[in-house]
Design a protein around this motif. Structure first.
Motif, PDB file in Angstrom:
ATOM      1  N   ARG A   1       0.796  -1.234   0.000  1.00 11.86           N
ATOM      2  CA  ARG A   1       0.000   0.000   0.000  1.00 11.86           C
ATOM      3  C   ARG A   1       0.830   1.287   0.000  1.00 11.86           C
ATOM      4  O   ARG A   1       0.339   2.350   0.325  1.00 11.86           O
ATOM      5  CB  ARG A   1      -0.986   0.030   1.155  1.00 11.86           C
ATOM      6  N   SER A   2       2.100   1.208  -0.333  1.00  6.94           N
ATOM      7  CA  SER A   2       2.959   2.383  -0.304  1.00  6.94           C
ATOM      8  C   SER A   2       3.124   2.976  -1.701  1.00  6.94           C
ATOM      9  O   SER A   2       3.831   2.423  -2.547  1.00  6.94           O
ATOM     10  CB  SER A   2       4.332   2.022   0.269  1.00  6.94           C
ATOM     11  N   ALA A   3       2.473   4.124  -1.938  1.00  5.69           N
ATOM     12  CA  ALA A   3       2.633   4.817  -3.210  1.00  5.69           C
ATOM     13  C   ALA A   3       4.072   5.291  -3.369  1.00  5.69           C
ATOM     14  O   ALA A   3       4.623   5.288  -4.472  1.00  5.69           O
ATOM     15  CB  ALA A   3       1.663   5.998  -3.290  1.00  5.69           C
ATOM     16  N   LYS A   4       4.691   5.664  -2.262  1.00  6.88           N
ATOM     17  CA  LYS A   4       6.082   6.118  -2.307  1.00  6.88           C
ATOM     18  C   LYS A   4       6.995   5.002  -2.813  1.00  6.88           C
ATOM     19  O   LYS A   4       7.838   5.230  -3.684  1.00  6.88           O
ATOM     20  CB  LYS A   4       6.542   6.575  -0.923  1.00  6.88           C
ATOM     21  N   ASP A   5       6.812   3.789  -2.314  1.00  5.09           N
ATOM     22  CA  ASP A   5       7.635   2.664  -2.764  1.00  5.09           C
ATOM     23  C   ASP A   5       7.378   2.344  -4.240  1.00  5.09           C
ATOM     24  O   ASP A   5       8.290   2.003  -4.982  1.00  5.09           O
ATOM     25  CB  ASP A   5       7.370   1.427  -1.910  1.00  5.09           C
ATOM     26  N   PHE A   6       6.133   2.482  -4.662  1.00  3.20           N
ATOM     27  CA  PHE A   6       5.802   2.250  -6.063  1.00  3.20           C
ATOM     28  C   PHE A   6       6.519   3.262  -6.958  1.00  3.20           C
ATOM     29  O   PHE A   6       7.153   2.897  -7.943  1.00  3.20           O
ATOM     30  CB  PHE A   6       4.285   2.334  -6.257  1.00  3.20           C
ATOM     31  N   ILE A   7       6.427   4.520  -6.600  1.00  2.00           N
ATOM     32  CA  ILE A   7       7.068   5.563  -7.397  1.00  2.00           C
ATOM     33  C   ILE A   7       8.583   5.407  -7.365  1.00  2.00           C
ATOM     34  O   ILE A   7       9.256   5.571  -8.391  1.00  2.00           O
ATOM     35  CB  ILE A   7       6.623   6.958  -6.913  1.00  2.00           C
ATOM     36  N   ALA A   8       9.115   5.043  -6.214  1.00  2.00           N
ATOM     37  CA  ALA A   8      10.565   4.819  -6.113  1.00  2.00           C
ATOM     38  C   ALA A   8      11.000   3.688  -7.048  1.00  2.00           C
ATOM     39  O   ALA A   8      12.045   3.782  -7.691  1.00  2.00           O
ATOM     40  CB  ALA A   8      10.948   4.496  -4.673  1.00  2.00           C
ATOM     41  N   SER A   9      10.197   2.645  -7.149  1.00  2.10           N
ATOM     42  CA  SER A   9      10.565   1.536  -8.034  1.00  2.10           C
ATOM     43  C   SER A   9      10.538   1.975  -9.497  1.00  2.10           C
ATOM     44  O   SER A   9      11.379   1.563 -10.293  1.00  2.10           O
ATOM     45  CB  SER A   9       9.655   0.325  -7.821  1.00  2.10           C
TER      46      SER A   9
ATOM     47  N   TYR B   1      11.111   5.035 -10.533  1.00  3.79           N
ATOM     48  CA  TYR B   1      12.256   5.927 -10.710  1.00  3.79           C
ATOM     49  C   TYR B   1      13.552   5.126 -10.815  1.00  3.79           C
ATOM     50  O   TYR B   1      14.355   5.345 -11.722  1.00  3.79           O
ATOM     51  CB  TYR B   1      12.326   6.928  -9.555  1.00  3.79           C
ATOM     52  N   GLN B   2      13.741   4.188  -9.905  1.00  2.00           N
ATOM     53  CA  GLN B   2      14.964   3.383  -9.911  1.00  2.00           C
ATOM     54  C   GLN B   2      15.058   2.516 -11.163  1.00  2.00           C
ATOM     55  O   GLN B   2      16.151   2.220 -11.637  1.00  2.00           O
ATOM     56  CB  GLN B   2      15.038   2.523  -8.653  1.00  2.00           C
ATOM     57  N   GLY B   3      13.917   2.124 -11.692  1.00  2.00           N
ATOM     58  CA  GLY B   3      13.895   1.330 -12.919  1.00  2.00           C
ATOM     59  C   GLY B   3      13.972   2.185 -14.169  1.00  2.00           C
ATOM     60  O   GLY B   3      13.775   1.698 -15.269  1.00  2.00           O
ATOM     61  N   LYS B   4      14.226   3.459 -13.978  1.00  2.00           N
ATOM     62  CA  LYS B   4      14.363   4.417 -15.077  1.00  2.00           C
ATOM     63  C   LYS B   4      13.089   4.506 -15.924  1.00  2.00           C
ATOM     64  O   LYS B   4      13.142   4.725 -17.128  1.00  2.00           O
ATOM     65  CB  LYS B   4      15.555   4.052 -15.962  1.00  2.00           C
ATOM     66  N   GLN B   5      11.929   4.335 -15.278  1.00  2.00           N
ATOM     67  CA  GLN B   5      10.649   4.411 -15.971  1.00  2.00           C
ATOM     68  C   GLN B   5      10.001   5.784 -15.844  1.00  2.00           C
ATOM     69  O   GLN B   5       8.953   6.015 -16.426  1.00  2.00           O
ATOM     70  CB  GLN B   5       9.687   3.348 -15.431  1.00  2.00           C
ATOM     71  N   MET B   6      10.615   6.684 -15.073  1.00  2.00           N
ATOM     72  CA  MET B   6      10.065   8.030 -14.897  1.00  2.00           C
ATOM     73  C   MET B   6      11.058   9.060 -15.411  1.00  2.00           C
ATOM     74  O   MET B   6      12.226   9.036 -15.050  1.00  2.00           O
ATOM     75  CB  MET B   6       9.770   8.306 -13.418  1.00  2.00           C
TER      76      MET B   6
END
Length: 126
Positions: free
Chosen positions: A90-98, A100-105
Motif C-alpha cells: 500500500r505504499s505509493a512512495k515505494d511504487f514511485i521509487a521503483s 524511478y529506480q527502474g528508469k521508468q520516470m
C-alpha cells in the motif's frame, strides 16, 4: 468484481470506448485486429464476464446488447489499489521509487506528479 483476464479487459475497453450497448458482432469487429476469434469464443468470454459482474446482457429484443457494469474509473481504482497492496504494501512512495529506480520516470513525469500532488494538497485532499 473479480479480476478480468487480458482478453476480458480488451472487451471491456471496447464497451467503455463506445459507451452505448453493443452487439456481440460489433464487439467482435472491434477486437478483430488483436484477437482472431470466432463468435462462439467471444460469447463464452462475455458469459464469463457477466458471471463476474463486469457486463450485462440485455436480452429483451431479438438482438442481445452488452454493456459494461463497472466504469473505467471504478475498475482502475480497484485494480490500482489491489496492485499497490500486493506489490508495495500500500505504499505509493515505494511504487514511485521503483519506477524511478527502474528508469521508468522522466523528469517531466516527476514534475507532473509534483504538480498533481500540489493541486491535491491545495484542495485539502492530500
Amino acid at each position: 468484481m473479480k479480476k478480468l483476464s487480458e482478453a476480458e479487459f480488451e472487451i471491456i475497453q471496447v464497451l467503455w470506448k463506445h459507451k452505448a450497448p453493443m452487439t456481440s458482432n460489433q464487439i467482435l469487429d472491434e477486437i478483430k485486429d488483436n484477437r482472431q476469434w470466432k463468435l462462439a469464443s467471444l460469447m463464452t468470454t462475455l458469459a464469463r464476464m457477466a458471471e463476474k459482474g463486469a457486463v450485462y446482457c440485455d436480452r429483451t429484443t431479438r438482438t442481445n446488447y452488452y454493456k459494461a457494469l463497472v466504469s473505467e474509473d471504478e475498475y482502475k481504482i480497484t485494480e490500482g489499489t489491489s496492485f499497490l497492496e500486493k506489490m508495495f504494501n500500500r505504499s505509493a512512495k515505494d511504487f514511485i521509487a521503483s519506477l524511478y529506480q527502474g528508469k521508468q520516470m522522466s523528469g517531466k513525469d516527476i514534475q507532473e506528479l509534483r504538480e498533481y500532488l500540489d493541486t491535491l494538497e491545495k484542495k485539502g485532499e492530500a
